[in-house]
Design an enzyme around this catalytic site. Structure first.
Site, PDB file in Angstrom:
ATOM      1  N   SER A  94       0.868  -1.185   0.000  1.00 34.16           N
ATOM      2  CA  SER A  94       0.000   0.000   0.000  1.00 34.16           C
ATOM      3  C   SER A  94       0.901   1.230   0.000  1.00 34.16           C
ATOM      4  O   SER A  94       2.063   1.150   0.442  1.00 34.16           O
ATOM      5  CB  SER A  94      -0.864   0.016   1.259  1.00 34.16           C
ATOM      6  OG  SER A  94      -1.460   1.293   1.453  1.00 34.16           O
TER       7      SER A  94
ATOM      8  N   TYR B 251      -2.331  -1.209  10.481  1.00 34.44           N
ATOM      9  CA  TYR B 251      -2.361  -1.316   9.021  1.00 34.44           C
ATOM     10  C   TYR B 251      -1.064  -0.767   8.418  1.00 34.44           C
ATOM     11  O   TYR B 251      -0.407  -1.435   7.612  1.00 34.44           O
ATOM     12  CB  TYR B 251      -3.572  -0.560   8.465  1.00 34.44           C
ATOM     13  CG  TYR B 251      -3.754  -0.745   6.967  1.00 34.44           C
ATOM     14  CD1 TYR B 251      -4.367  -1.885   6.461  1.00 34.44           C
ATOM     15  CD2 TYR B 251      -3.301   0.198   6.061  1.00 34.44           C
ATOM     16  CE1 TYR B 251      -4.526  -2.077   5.088  1.00 34.44           C
ATOM     17  CE2 TYR B 251      -3.450   0.022   4.699  1.00 34.44           C
ATOM     18  CZ  TYR B 251      -4.065  -1.117   4.214  1.00 34.44           C
ATOM     19  OH  TYR B 251      -4.213  -1.304   2.861  1.00 34.44           O
TER      20      TYR B 251
END
Ligand SMILES: NC(=O)C1=CN([C@@H]2O[C@H](COP(=O)(O)OP(=O)(O)OC[C@H]3O[C@@H](n4cnc5c(N)ncnc54)[C@H](O)[C@@H]3O)[C@@H](O)[C@H]2O)C=CC1
Ligand SMILES: O=C(CO)[C@@H](O)[C@H](O)[C@H](O)CO
Length: 258
Positions: free
Chosen positions: A141, A154
């Site tokens: 990401s 995350y």
């Protein structure tokens, strides 16, 4: 077709980016084992026809990962491509975050990628035929590099995914196995709606940081997975390829068109 006769596993394939990757790999000629913790991945696989199968698995559990690899070998006889895509997020302020939620996100987003990569690479290494080797693709990401205050586990997990990609690439290069990652920006899926696109204000915030002026579509990530899995990427390993509409190149914000 770039991937004729190849066999792939795609994790987290019941929806979103994983499903788009599975669909694209099938279109490129691969046979694909879709896997997801949710049983409705079975319907997604049936819609893809004979080239696709489904096994339900929690890829953060070693026993499930071993069963997934065994089922793929039983169905298709070999594994050439692994797309480690399954992921979750959890919103909480730094001071409120529970230990269990930190562990859960790290287990699903990072440990699962190690477990799947190890189990699949062991099979790739065992193969004696001329098509030895393989390709592993990890879904990272932009948040491997950019932090968001209420997404602590995350962003930590995605930073780990980039290092897992590098260390696996140098460990497995001797066997002809390439390992790369894709770092998406905001892609229109359920996970992004939950994490960063909940309402017009959140959408505005994302677009003001996205020079291309729009969020991405899952198919735009799937195209990169097909490229990285193909011979066109035969000299690429250890890299994270960012597909973020320009976000990581941007210093200031850009105007948003409504
Ligand atoms: N949508 C976005 O904006 C971005 C997504 N990503 C990454 O892309 C990947 C896919 O995300 P999306 O498609 O957006 O999410 P999504 O929520 O639409 O799909 C994720 C899938 O993973 C499955 N899954 C969750 N835990 C699992 C487990 N333990 N075992 C097996 N399957 C499991 C879910 O059931 C779901 O089908 C994730 O790794 C995410 O972090 C990265 C950057 C941006
Ligand atoms: O990784 C994801 C999904 O959780 C991206 O959507 C990211 O959070 C967003 O681009 C904000 O920077």
């Amino acid at each position: 077709m770039k991937l004729t006769d190849k066999v792939a596993i795609v994790t987290g394939a019941a929806q979103g980016i994983g499903l788009a990757c599975a669909e694209r790999l099938v279109r490129e000629g691969a046979r694909v084992m879709l896997t997801d913790v949710r049983p409705d991945g079975a319907a997604a696989a049936s819609a893809l026809g004979d080239a696709a199968r489904f096994v339900q698995a929690d890829v953060s559990m070693k026993a499930d990962v071993d069963a997934l690899v065994a089922a793929t070998l039983a169905a298709f006889g070999r594994i050439d491509i692994l797309v480690n895509n399954a992921g979750v997020t959890h919103a909480a302020d730094f001071l409120d975050l529970d230990e269990d939620d930190f562990d859960r996100v790290l287990r699903i987003n990072l440990k699962s990628m190690f477990l799947c990569s190890q189990a699949v690479a062991r099979e790739m290494v065992k193969r004696q035929d001329t098509q030895r080797g393989g390709c592993i693709i990890n879904m990272s990401s932009v948040n491997a590099e950019l932090a968001i205050p209420n997404q602590v586990p995350y962003v930590v997990s995605k930073g780990g995914v980039n290092q897992l990609t590098r260390v696996a690439s140098i460990s497995l290069a001797q066997y002809g196995i390439r390992v790369n990652a894709i770092g998406p920006g905001t892609i229109l899926t359920e996970l992004a709606k939950q994490a960063v696109l909940a309402g017009p204000e959140a959408r505005h915030k994302i677009l003001s940081r996205t020079p291309l002026g729009r969020c991405g579509e899952p198919e735009e990530i799937a195209g990169i997975a097909a490229f990285l899995a193909s011979d066109d990427a035969s000299y690429i390993t250890g890299q994270t390829l960012y597909a973020d509409g320009g976000r990581m190149a941007l210093n200031y914000t850009v105007p948003v068109k409504d």
